[in-house]
Motif scaffolding. Structure first.
Motif, PDB file in Angstrom:
ATOM      1  N   VAL A  16      38.430  30.275  29.917  1.00 47.54           N
ATOM      2  CA  VAL A  16      37.041  29.827  29.799  1.00 47.54           C
ATOM      3  C   VAL A  16      36.704  29.776  28.311  1.00 47.54           C
ATOM      4  CG1 VAL A  16      34.646  30.294  30.399  1.00 47.54           C
ATOM      5  CG2 VAL A  16      36.459  30.887  32.013  1.00 47.54           C
ATOM      6  N   ILE A  17      36.335  28.583  27.846  1.00 48.52           N
ATOM      7  CA  ILE A  17      36.025  28.375  26.433  1.00 48.52           C
ATOM      8  C   ILE A  17      34.539  28.049  26.297  1.00 48.52           C
ATOM      9  CG2 ILE A  17      36.525  27.037  24.366  1.00 48.52           C
ATOM     10  CD1 ILE A  17      39.242  26.349  25.601  1.00 48.52           C
ATOM     11  N   PRO A  18      33.759  28.971  25.731  1.00 48.68           N
ATOM     12  CA  PRO A  18      32.337  28.671  25.512  1.00 48.68           C
ATOM     13  C   PRO A  18      32.179  27.537  24.499  1.00 48.68           C
ATOM     14  CG  PRO A  18      32.791  31.020  25.212  1.00 48.68           C
ATOM     15  CD  PRO A  18      34.104  30.314  25.311  1.00 48.68           C
ATOM     16  N   TYR A  54      37.591  33.544  27.038  1.00 57.46           N
ATOM     17  CA  TYR A  54      37.942  34.462  28.125  1.00 57.46           C
ATOM     18  C   TYR A  54      39.264  33.998  28.722  1.00 57.46           C
ATOM     19  CZ  TYR A  54      37.911  36.945  32.532  1.00 57.46           C
ATOM     20  OH  TYR A  54      38.263  37.739  33.588  1.00 57.46           O
ATOM     21  N   TRP A  55      40.270  34.881  28.736  1.00 58.01           N
ATOM     22  CA  TRP A  55      41.605  34.569  29.261  1.00 58.01           C
ATOM     23  C   TRP A  55      41.900  35.553  30.380  1.00 58.01           C
ATOM     24  CZ3 TRP A  55      45.648  31.389  26.893  1.00 58.01           C
ATOM     25  CH2 TRP A  55      46.874  31.475  27.544  1.00 58.01           C
ATOM     26  N   GLU A  56      42.235  35.043  31.552  1.00 59.07           N
ATOM     27  CA  GLU A  56      42.588  35.888  32.688  1.00 59.07           C
ATOM     28  C   GLU A  56      43.901  35.399  33.282  1.00 59.07           C
ATOM     29  OE1 GLU A  56      40.983  36.797  37.180  1.00 59.07           O
ATOM     30  OE2 GLU A  56      39.515  36.328  35.640  1.00 59.07           O
ATOM     31  N   ASP A  57      44.903  36.289  33.273  1.00 55.02           N
ATOM     32  CA  ASP A  57      46.178  35.963  33.909  1.00 55.02           C
ATOM     33  C   ASP A  57      46.042  36.168  35.407  1.00 55.02           C
ATOM     34  OD1 ASP A  57      47.756  35.310  31.621  1.00 55.02           O
ATOM     35  OD2 ASP A  57      47.787  37.439  31.115  1.00 55.02           O
ATOM     36  N   VAL A  58      46.561  35.215  36.183  1.00 52.93           N
ATOM     37  CA  VAL A  58      46.454  35.246  37.637  1.00 52.93           C
ATOM     38  C   VAL A  58      47.860  35.204  38.212  1.00 52.93           C
ATOM     39  CG1 VAL A  58      45.531  34.084  39.669  1.00 52.93           C
ATOM     40  CG2 VAL A  58      44.265  34.000  37.515  1.00 52.93           C
ATOM     41  N   ARG A  59      48.168  36.163  39.087  1.00 50.66           N
ATOM     42  CA  ARG A  59      49.469  36.171  39.765  1.00 50.66           C
ATOM     43  C   ARG A  59      49.238  36.024  41.264  1.00 50.66           C
ATOM     44  NH1 ARG A  59      54.158  39.194  37.306  1.00 50.66           N
ATOM     45  NH2 ARG A  59      53.766  38.878  35.109  1.00 50.66           N
ATOM     46  N   GLN A  60      50.021  35.154  41.873  1.00 50.81           N
ATOM     47  CA  GLN A  60      49.914  34.920  43.306  1.00 50.81           C
ATOM     48  C   GLN A  60      51.300  34.975  43.914  1.00 50.81           C
ATOM     49  OE1 GLN A  60      48.154  31.036  43.293  1.00 50.81           O
ATOM     50  NE2 GLN A  60      46.077  31.834  43.244  1.00 50.81           N
ATOM     51  N   SER A  61      51.362  35.442  45.147  1.00 49.55           N
ATOM     52  CA  SER A  61      52.629  35.465  45.867  1.00 49.55           C
ATOM     53  C   SER A  61      52.442  34.798  47.214  1.00 49.55           C
ATOM     54  CB  SER A  61      53.105  36.899  46.091  1.00 49.55           C
ATOM     55  OG  SER A  61      53.420  37.511  44.880  1.00 49.55           O
ATOM     56  N   LEU A 117      29.235  21.557  31.093  1.00 51.71           N
ATOM     57  CA  LEU A 117      28.410  21.278  29.932  1.00 51.71           C
ATOM     58  C   LEU A 117      26.973  20.981  30.345  1.00 51.71           C
ATOM     59  CD1 LEU A 117      30.963  19.093  27.954  1.00 51.71           C
ATOM     60  CD2 LEU A 117      30.590  21.560  27.832  1.00 51.71           C
ATOM     61  N   TYR A 118      26.377  21.912  31.067  1.00 51.44           N
ATOM     62  CA  TYR A 118      24.991  21.786  31.488  1.00 51.44           C
ATOM     63  C   TYR A 118      24.349  23.160  31.448  1.00 51.44           C
ATOM     64  CZ  TYR A 118      27.442  23.066  35.776  1.00 51.44           C
ATOM     65  OH  TYR A 118      28.256  23.673  36.687  1.00 51.44           O
ATOM     66  N   GLY A 119      23.049  23.208  31.591  1.00 52.41           N
ATOM     67  CA  GLY A 119      22.331  24.480  31.500  1.00 52.41           C
ATOM     68  C   GLY A 119      22.032  24.805  30.044  1.00 52.41           C
ATOM     69  N   SER A 120      21.710  26.069  29.803  1.00 57.54           N
ATOM     70  CA  SER A 120      21.378  26.485  28.439  1.00 57.54           C
ATOM     71  C   SER A 120      22.615  26.404  27.552  1.00 57.54           C
ATOM     72  CB  SER A 120      20.805  27.900  28.439  1.00 57.54           C
ATOM     73  OG  SER A 120      21.813  28.828  28.791  1.00 57.54           O
ATOM     74  N   GLU A 121      22.395  26.299  26.256  1.00 52.54           N
ATOM     75  CA  GLU A 121      23.503  26.148  25.312  1.00 52.54           C
ATOM     76  C   GLU A 121      24.447  27.339  25.346  1.00 52.54           C
ATOM     77  OE1 GLU A 121      22.359  25.106  21.369  1.00 52.54           O
ATOM     78  OE2 GLU A 121      21.028  23.513  22.054  1.00 52.54           O
ATOM     79  N   THR A 122      23.933  28.515  25.610  1.00 57.10           N
ATOM     80  CA  THR A 122      24.787  29.714  25.632  1.00 57.10           C
ATOM     81  C   THR A 122      25.662  29.779  26.880  1.00 57.10           C
ATOM     82  OG1 THR A 122      23.022  31.025  26.625  1.00 57.10           O
ATOM     83  CG2 THR A 122      23.205  31.059  24.214  1.00 57.10           C
ATOM     84  N   MET A 123      25.357  28.994  27.900  1.00 62.08           N
ATOM     85  CA  MET A 123      26.150  29.012  29.141  1.00 62.08           C
ATOM     86  C   MET A 123      27.102  27.829  29.257  1.00 62.08           C
ATOM     87  SD  MET A 123      25.579  31.784  30.597  1.00 62.08           S
ATOM     88  CE  MET A 123      26.483  31.449  32.084  1.00 62.08           C
ATOM     89  N   THR A 144      33.895  37.521  26.287  1.00 66.32           N
ATOM     90  CA  THR A 144      35.148  36.989  25.762  1.00 66.32           C
ATOM     91  C   THR A 144      36.102  38.155  25.510  1.00 66.32           C
ATOM     92  OG1 THR A 144      34.344  37.069  23.481  1.00 66.32           O
ATOM     93  CG2 THR A 144      34.015  35.012  24.681  1.00 66.32           C
ATOM     94  N   ASN A 145      37.403  37.888  25.652  1.00 66.95           N
ATOM     95  CA  ASN A 145      38.382  38.952  25.490  1.00 66.95           C
ATOM     96  C   ASN A 145      39.614  38.533  24.697  1.00 66.95           C
ATOM     97  OD1 ASN A 145      39.649  37.317  27.322  1.00 66.95           O
ATOM     98  ND2 ASN A 145      39.943  38.873  28.876  1.00 66.95           N
ATOM     99  N   SER A 146      39.620  37.323  24.168  1.00 67.89           N
ATOM    100  CA  SER A 146      40.827  36.850  23.501  1.00 67.89           C
ATOM    101  C   SER A 146      40.517  35.683  22.570  1.00 67.89           C
ATOM    102  CB  SER A 146      41.844  36.406  24.561  1.00 67.89           C
ATOM    103  OG  SER A 146      43.063  36.056  23.959  1.00 67.89           O
ATOM    104  N   ASP A 147      41.530  35.325  21.812  1.00 72.14           N
ATOM    105  CA  ASP A 147      41.523  34.088  21.029  1.00 72.14           C
ATOM    106  C   ASP A 147      42.629  33.206  21.606  1.00 72.14           C
ATOM    107  OD1 ASP A 147      39.572  35.165  19.349  1.00 72.14           O
ATOM    108  OD2 ASP A 147      41.071  36.016  18.003  1.00 72.14           O
ATOM    109  N   VAL A 148      42.565  31.919  21.327  1.00 70.03           N
ATOM    110  CA  VAL A 148      43.557  30.994  21.877  1.00 70.03           C
ATOM    111  C   VAL A 148      43.847  29.899  20.861  1.00 70.03           C
ATOM    112  CG1 VAL A 148      41.912  29.436  23.006  1.00 70.03           C
ATOM    113  CG2 VAL A 148      44.177  29.721  23.982  1.00 70.03           C
ATOM    114  N   THR A 149      45.051  29.380  20.929  1.00 64.57           N
ATOM    115  CA  THR A 149      45.409  28.200  20.147  1.00 64.57           C
ATOM    116  C   THR A 149      45.726  27.082  21.129  1.00 64.57           C
ATOM    117  OG1 THR A 149      46.319  29.567  18.383  1.00 64.57           O
ATOM    118  CG2 THR A 149      46.949  27.247  18.401  1.00 64.57           C
ATOM    119  N   LEU A 150      44.977  25.996  21.033  1.00 64.57           N
ATOM    120  CA  LEU A 150      45.224  24.831  21.876  1.00 64.57           C
ATOM    121  C   LEU A 150      46.100  23.850  21.109  1.00 64.57           C
ATOM    122  CD1 LEU A 150      41.675  24.057  23.324  1.00 64.57           C
ATOM    123  CD2 LEU A 150      43.529  25.324  24.414  1.00 64.57           C
TER     124      LEU A 150
END
Length: 126
Positions: A53-55, A30-37, A112-118, A3-9
């Protein structure tokens, strides 16, 4: 999960003709800015978006998203969206955009599947 950030929804809900945004601060995402041209004959077109990505372990429980209506702002923000009238809603959204900037959640992928940590949500935002 990294994780690299906090967020307000700001989660959208509608009851009859009443629109409401509920503020939900979340730490550890985890917040990733994506730029496309894209290069067209008429010129270059740029598109900015974000991958969020919100765990599930960062949440109290599952969330019901409304694609195309829910908003996300980077960081923990104390501002509420006033939805008492259409004019107040418009002013609140404009003030939030000017002060903090936000993105609109366009696609939600529940993982929402797999182990709880994933278990997590993957949000594509514009």
């Amino acid at each position: 999960m990294y994780t690299n950030s906090d967020v307000t929804l700001y989660l959208y809900s509608k009851d009859g003709s009443t629109v409401k945004y509920t503020r939900k601060p979340i730490e550890g995402v985890y917040w990733e800015d994506v730029r496309q041209s894209t290069f067209l004959r008429t010129g270059q077109r740029d598109a900015c978006s974000a991958l969020l990505v919100i765990p599930l372990e960062s949440l109290d429980g599952p969330i019901k998203f409304t694609q195309g209506k829910d908003l996300a702002a980077k960081g923990i923000i104390a501002d509420e969206i006033d939805s008492s009238s259409q004019e107040a809603l418009s002013k609140s959204l404009a003030a939030l955009k000017a002060t903090h900037g936000y993105v609109t959640i366009t696609m939600v992928d529940d993982r929402l599947y797999g182990s709880e940590t994933m278990q997590h949500y993957e949000l594509s935002c514009k």
